[in-house]
Scaffold this motif. Structure first.
Motif, PDB file in Angstrom:
ATOM      1  N   ARG A  81      -9.512  -1.754   1.099  1.00 33.09           N
ATOM      2  CA  ARG A  81      -8.312  -1.524   2.055  1.00 33.09           C
ATOM      3  C   ARG A  81      -8.771  -1.548   3.634  1.00 33.09           C
ATOM      4  O   ARG A  81      -8.222  -2.143   4.567  1.00 33.09           O
ATOM      5  CB  ARG A  81      -7.499  -0.198   1.825  1.00 33.09           C
ATOM      6  CG  ARG A  81      -6.844  -0.095   0.647  1.00 33.09           C
ATOM      7  CD  ARG A  81      -5.920  -1.135   0.481  1.00 33.09           C
ATOM      8  NE  ARG A  81      -4.834  -1.453   1.351  1.00 33.09           N
ATOM      9  CZ  ARG A  81      -3.981  -2.372   1.710  1.00 33.09           C
ATOM     10  NH1 ARG A  81      -4.387  -3.509   0.980  1.00 33.09           N
ATOM     11  NH2 ARG A  81      -3.003  -2.297   2.690  1.00 33.09           N
TER      12      ARG A  81
ATOM     13  N   ALA B 107     -10.884   2.294  -1.017  1.00 31.88           N
ATOM     14  CA  ALA B 107     -10.996   2.709   0.462  1.00 31.88           C
ATOM     15  C   ALA B 107     -11.892   1.682   1.250  1.00 31.88           C
ATOM     16  O   ALA B 107     -11.521   1.109   2.274  1.00 31.88           O
ATOM     17  CB  ALA B 107     -11.878   3.927   0.768  1.00 31.88           C
TER      18      ALA B 107
ATOM     19  N   VAL C  59     -11.922   5.845  -6.155  1.00 28.10           N
ATOM     20  CA  VAL C  59     -11.029   5.992  -4.674  1.00 28.10           C
ATOM     21  C   VAL C  59     -12.003   5.324  -3.429  1.00 28.10           C
ATOM     22  O   VAL C  59     -11.525   4.778  -2.558  1.00 28.10           O
ATOM     23  CB  VAL C  59     -10.635   7.422  -4.414  1.00 28.10           C
ATOM     24  CG1 VAL C  59     -12.036   8.232  -4.057  1.00 28.10           C
ATOM     25  CG2 VAL C  59      -9.570   7.180  -3.147  1.00 28.10           C
ATOM     26  N   TRP C  60     -13.325   5.428  -3.776  1.00 28.40           N
ATOM     27  CA  TRP C  60     -14.216   4.974  -2.871  1.00 28.40           C
ATOM     28  C   TRP C  60     -14.301   3.533  -2.732  1.00 28.40           C
ATOM     29  O   TRP C  60     -14.387   2.770  -1.499  1.00 28.40           O
ATOM     30  CB  TRP C  60     -15.749   5.424  -2.968  1.00 28.40           C
ATOM     31  CG  TRP C  60     -16.011   6.939  -3.474  1.00 28.40           C
ATOM     32  CD1 TRP C  60     -16.440   7.299  -4.544  1.00 28.40           C
ATOM     33  CD2 TRP C  60     -15.460   7.777  -2.522  1.00 28.40           C
ATOM     34  NE1 TRP C  60     -16.464   8.606  -4.183  1.00 28.40           N
ATOM     35  CE2 TRP C  60     -15.689   9.082  -3.237  1.00 28.40           C
ATOM     36  CE3 TRP C  60     -15.045   8.030  -1.189  1.00 28.40           C
ATOM     37  CZ2 TRP C  60     -15.648  10.378  -2.752  1.00 28.40           C
ATOM     38  CZ3 TRP C  60     -14.684   9.300  -0.724  1.00 28.40           C
ATOM     39  CH2 TRP C  60     -15.170  10.193  -1.464  1.00 28.40           C
TER      40      TRP C  60
ATOM     41  N   PHE D 123      -7.731   2.326   7.077  1.00 27.14           N
ATOM     42  CA  PHE D 123      -6.905   0.671   7.143  1.00 27.14           C
ATOM     43  C   PHE D 123      -6.620   0.776   8.623  1.00 27.14           C
ATOM     44  O   PHE D 123      -6.598  -0.543   9.064  1.00 27.14           O
ATOM     45  CB  PHE D 123      -5.676   1.082   6.258  1.00 27.14           C
ATOM     46  CG  PHE D 123      -4.772  -0.204   6.134  1.00 27.14           C
ATOM     47  CD1 PHE D 123      -5.267  -1.535   5.669  1.00 27.14           C
ATOM     48  CD2 PHE D 123      -3.484  -0.020   6.727  1.00 27.14           C
ATOM     49  CE1 PHE D 123      -4.626  -2.515   5.779  1.00 27.14           C
ATOM     50  CE2 PHE D 123      -2.453  -1.144   6.825  1.00 27.14           C
ATOM     51  CZ  PHE D 123      -3.350  -2.453   5.959  1.00 27.14           C
TER      52      PHE D 123
ATOM     53  N   LEU E  98       0.505   3.933  -3.258  1.00 26.37           N
ATOM     54  CA  LEU E  98      -0.427   4.955  -2.968  1.00 26.37           C
ATOM     55  C   LEU E  98      -0.389   6.043  -4.128  1.00 26.37           C
ATOM     56  O   LEU E  98      -1.682   6.245  -4.576  1.00 26.37           O
ATOM     57  CB  LEU E  98      -0.135   5.279  -1.538  1.00 26.37           C
ATOM     58  CG  LEU E  98      -0.990   6.280  -1.130  1.00 26.37           C
ATOM     59  CD1 LEU E  98      -2.399   5.845  -0.913  1.00 26.37           C
ATOM     60  CD2 LEU E  98      -0.515   6.992   0.189  1.00 26.37           C
TER      61      LEU E  98
ATOM     62  N   TYR F  66       0.840  -1.187  -0.006  1.00 25.49           N
ATOM     63  CA  TYR F  66      -0.048   0.064   0.221  1.00 25.49           C
ATOM     64  C   TYR F  66       0.991   1.253   0.064  1.00 25.49           C
ATOM     65  O   TYR F  66       0.628   2.199  -0.860  1.00 25.49           O
ATOM     66  CB  TYR F  66      -0.774  -0.018   1.305  1.00 25.49           C
ATOM     67  CG  TYR F  66      -1.753   1.266   1.276  1.00 25.49           C
ATOM     68  CD1 TYR F  66      -2.812   1.506   0.324  1.00 25.49           C
ATOM     69  CD2 TYR F  66      -1.497   2.189   2.311  1.00 25.49           C
ATOM     70  CE1 TYR F  66      -3.580   2.701   0.406  1.00 25.49           C
ATOM     71  CE2 TYR F  66      -2.235   3.428   2.243  1.00 25.49           C
ATOM     72  CZ  TYR F  66      -3.271   3.629   1.333  1.00 25.49           C
ATOM     73  OH  TYR F  66      -4.002   4.774   1.461  1.00 25.49           O
TER      74      TYR F  66
ATOM     75  N   LEU G 174      -7.490   7.181   3.556  1.00 24.89           N
ATOM     76  CA  LEU G 174      -7.297   5.802   3.282  1.00 24.89           C
ATOM     77  C   LEU G 174      -6.413   4.944   4.418  1.00 24.89           C
ATOM     78  O   LEU G 174      -6.880   3.694   4.736  1.00 24.89           O
ATOM     79  CB  LEU G 174      -6.851   5.638   1.773  1.00 24.89           C
ATOM     80  CG  LEU G 174      -7.923   5.106   0.902  1.00 24.89           C
ATOM     81  CD1 LEU G 174      -8.897   6.577   0.624  1.00 24.89           C
ATOM     82  CD2 LEU G 174      -7.443   4.803  -0.428  1.00 24.89           C
TER      83      LEU G 174
ATOM     84  N   LEU H 297      -3.699   6.568  -6.471  1.00 22.45           N
ATOM     85  CA  LEU H 297      -4.714   7.917  -6.249  1.00 22.45           C
ATOM     86  C   LEU H 297      -4.221   8.665  -7.644  1.00 22.45           C
ATOM     87  O   LEU H 297      -5.361   9.379  -7.617  1.00 22.45           O
ATOM     88  CB  LEU H 297      -4.185   8.325  -4.948  1.00 22.45           C
ATOM     89  CG  LEU H 297      -4.460   7.619  -3.838  1.00 22.45           C
ATOM     90  CD1 LEU H 297      -4.071   8.275  -2.381  1.00 22.45           C
ATOM     91  CD2 LEU H 297      -5.974   7.270  -3.682  1.00 22.45           C
TER      92      LEU H 297
ATOM     93  N   SER I 237     -10.485  -1.770  -8.285  1.00 22.08           N
ATOM     94  CA  SER I 237     -10.993  -0.461  -8.081  1.00 22.08           C
ATOM     95  C   SER I 237     -11.183   0.339  -9.322  1.00 22.08           C
ATOM     96  O   SER I 237     -10.264   0.685 -10.249  1.00 22.08           O
ATOM     97  CB  SER I 237     -10.032   0.212  -7.221  1.00 22.08           C
ATOM     98  OG  SER I 237      -9.978  -0.761  -5.939  1.00 22.08           O
TER      99      SER I 237
ATOM    100  N   ALA J 106      -5.981  12.338   0.572  1.00 15.11           N
ATOM    101  CA  ALA J 106      -6.807  10.855   0.138  1.00 15.11           C
ATOM    102  C   ALA J 106      -6.063   9.904   0.805  1.00 15.11           C
ATOM    103  O   ALA J 106      -6.511   8.853   1.339  1.00 15.11           O
ATOM    104  CB  ALA J 106      -7.196  10.566  -1.213  1.00 15.11           C
TER     105      ALA J 106
END
Length: 432
Positions: free
Chosen positions: A127, A124, A120-121, A77, A46, A42, A73, A50, A117, A69
């Motif tokens: 994760r 999230a 971004v939702w 997590f 990242l 991650y 996230l 993103l 994915s 963001a």
């Protein structure tokens, strides 16, 4: 002379491990390794993830938005990590191996799903659920190895087990230099689905621990969370929570800010950006190697001088190393080499986590052991998350990285005053 030789021979002899114990250890170790790999994946992917997903979610992929963001996230997590205490009561009720496999399945499947994915939702959510699985793996792996290995080998087994998490850092870095560079962040998340194979191995090849089977057969059903917070265990539960919280604060302070500190020092020394990043990678590798060595050195020390004195030595080492690296070397005119040298010391004493894999199972009976382990680690993660965000705010406010991180050494000083309240279990067998 002959009798002395006989006694030495007996002292050196160790109970042999059977096939199930060996398979169980490697299943637990691999799960813990892949847990570390997943956590580090991650951090590595990242920014590219993103940068692609924010515009699809209606936001510009500016550095500020990526940073915001990323923080949100990461917070989700960590909340998932904290909620992982749910696995403990399940393991005390249904068995160690089934629930250990369940934690591995959870973080593997949802790490793999992160590769799909669309915005971004979705990332999230994936994760967050992966965090719930990852957070439970340590408690279940530590409990299983403690219960399934012979009494004369389980202490060293705790040290061996803890090395897995840091081996996972190396694995993630290697995957990023090969798969990540050529195939992108989605391929990196897909590699995180590989632990499903380990979960299947745990289910098919590993027998349940005899200690849990005996406890299950001979005791009435209890409410383990209520019991560890009740009169019998309350003091040792909260003392363990405080000590684990201190260890987690120190780990995150060192691990989260170490790469940034090395990059700043390398840039200050005149290195180009790419060279500075490579130096940070090498420094992280040195930190991980030192931590593995610290994990391996800890069990023999704990057996010789006791659990409490060993933790006091490691906590003192952490306090000195944090001040030496972030409070002193970071501010030297040519501080890169001294800082990296201090990182080795910081990494070695960061091996204090191996003590908890050894010590926590010794403090609780089988019927509540997994619940206690999971609760204490989850409590530490919640508090550690809050401290981590306070650290971030302090870095922004003070416009420097060194002093705020160096102040976390105070937590280890507090820990030295808390250690005497913990029970000493040196020489005691694992309670049934």
């Amino acid at each position: 002379m002959s009798s002395l030789t006989d006694r030495t021979s007996v002292a050196r002899r160790r109970t042999p491990l059977n096939r199930s114990q060996i398979a169980g250890f490697w299943g637990a170790w691999a799960g813990w390794t892949l847990d570390g790999m997943d956590s580090f994946i991650y951090a590595l992917v990242l920014t590219p993830a993103l940068t692609e997903l924010l515009p699809r979610s209606g936001y510009a992929a500016t550095p500020a938005n990526v940073g915001l963001a990323g923080s949100i996230l990461f917070a989700l997590f960590l909340v998932g990590w904290g909620l992982s205490f749910i696995w403990g009561p399940l393991a005390d009720r249904f068995g160690r191996t089934k629930v250990l496999a369940g934690t591995i399945f959870t973080f593997a499947i949802f790490t793999g799903l992160a590769a799909t994915s669309h915005n971004v939702w979705e990332l999230a959510i994936y994760r967050f659920i992966a965090g719930v699985g990852i957070g439970g793996e340590w408690a279940l792996a530590g409990t299983y190895v403690a219960e399934s290995w012979p009494e004369d080998r389980r202490k060293m087994g705790a040290g061996y087990l803890q090395t897995g998490y840091y081996a996972g850092f190396f694995l993630a870095a290697a995957l990023n230099y090969t798969i990540g560079v050529h195939f992108g962040w989605r391929a990196m998340f897909l590699t995180g689905a590989v632990p499903v194979v380990v979960a299947i191995l745990v289910l098919l090849r590993v027998k349940e621990s005899e200690k849990w089977q005996k406890a299950e057969a001979s005791t009435v059903q209890v409410k383990p969370l209520r019991e560890i917070l009740g009169p019998t265990y309350r003091r040792r539960t909260w003392v363990a929570c405080i000590l684990l919280t201190i260890a987690i604060v120190g780990l995150w302070a060192g691990a989260v800010y170490e790469p940034s500190a090395v990059i700043q020092l390398a840039t200050k020394a005149g290195m180009a950006k790419n060279d500075a990043i490579r130096t940070a990678s090498l420094a992280t590798g040195l930190l991980s190697i030192a931590t593995i060595l610290g994990c391996l050195a800890l069990p023999p020390m704990a057996e010789r001088i006791g659990r409490k004195k060993t933790l006091a030595i490691y906590f003192t080492g952490m306090a000195v190393a944090i001040v030496g690296s972030f409070g002193w070397a970071f501010y030297l005119p040519n501080g890169l080499a001294p800082f990296i040298a201090w990182l080795f010391v910081l990494g070695f004493f960061g091996g204090n986590f191996a003590l908890f894999s050894l010590w926590l199972p010794e403090q609780f009976e089988t019927r509540v052991r997994a619940t206690a382990f999971a609760f204490c680690t989850s409590f530490g993660r919640f508090v550690g998350a809050g401290v981590n965000f306070l650290l971030g705010a302090a870095v922004l406010h003070m416009h420097t990285l060194g002093v705020p991180v160096a102040l976390t050494a105070l937590a280890f000083i507090v820990g030295l005053f808390v250690i005497p309240f913990a029970p000493e279990t040196k020489g005691e067998v694992l309670p049934q």
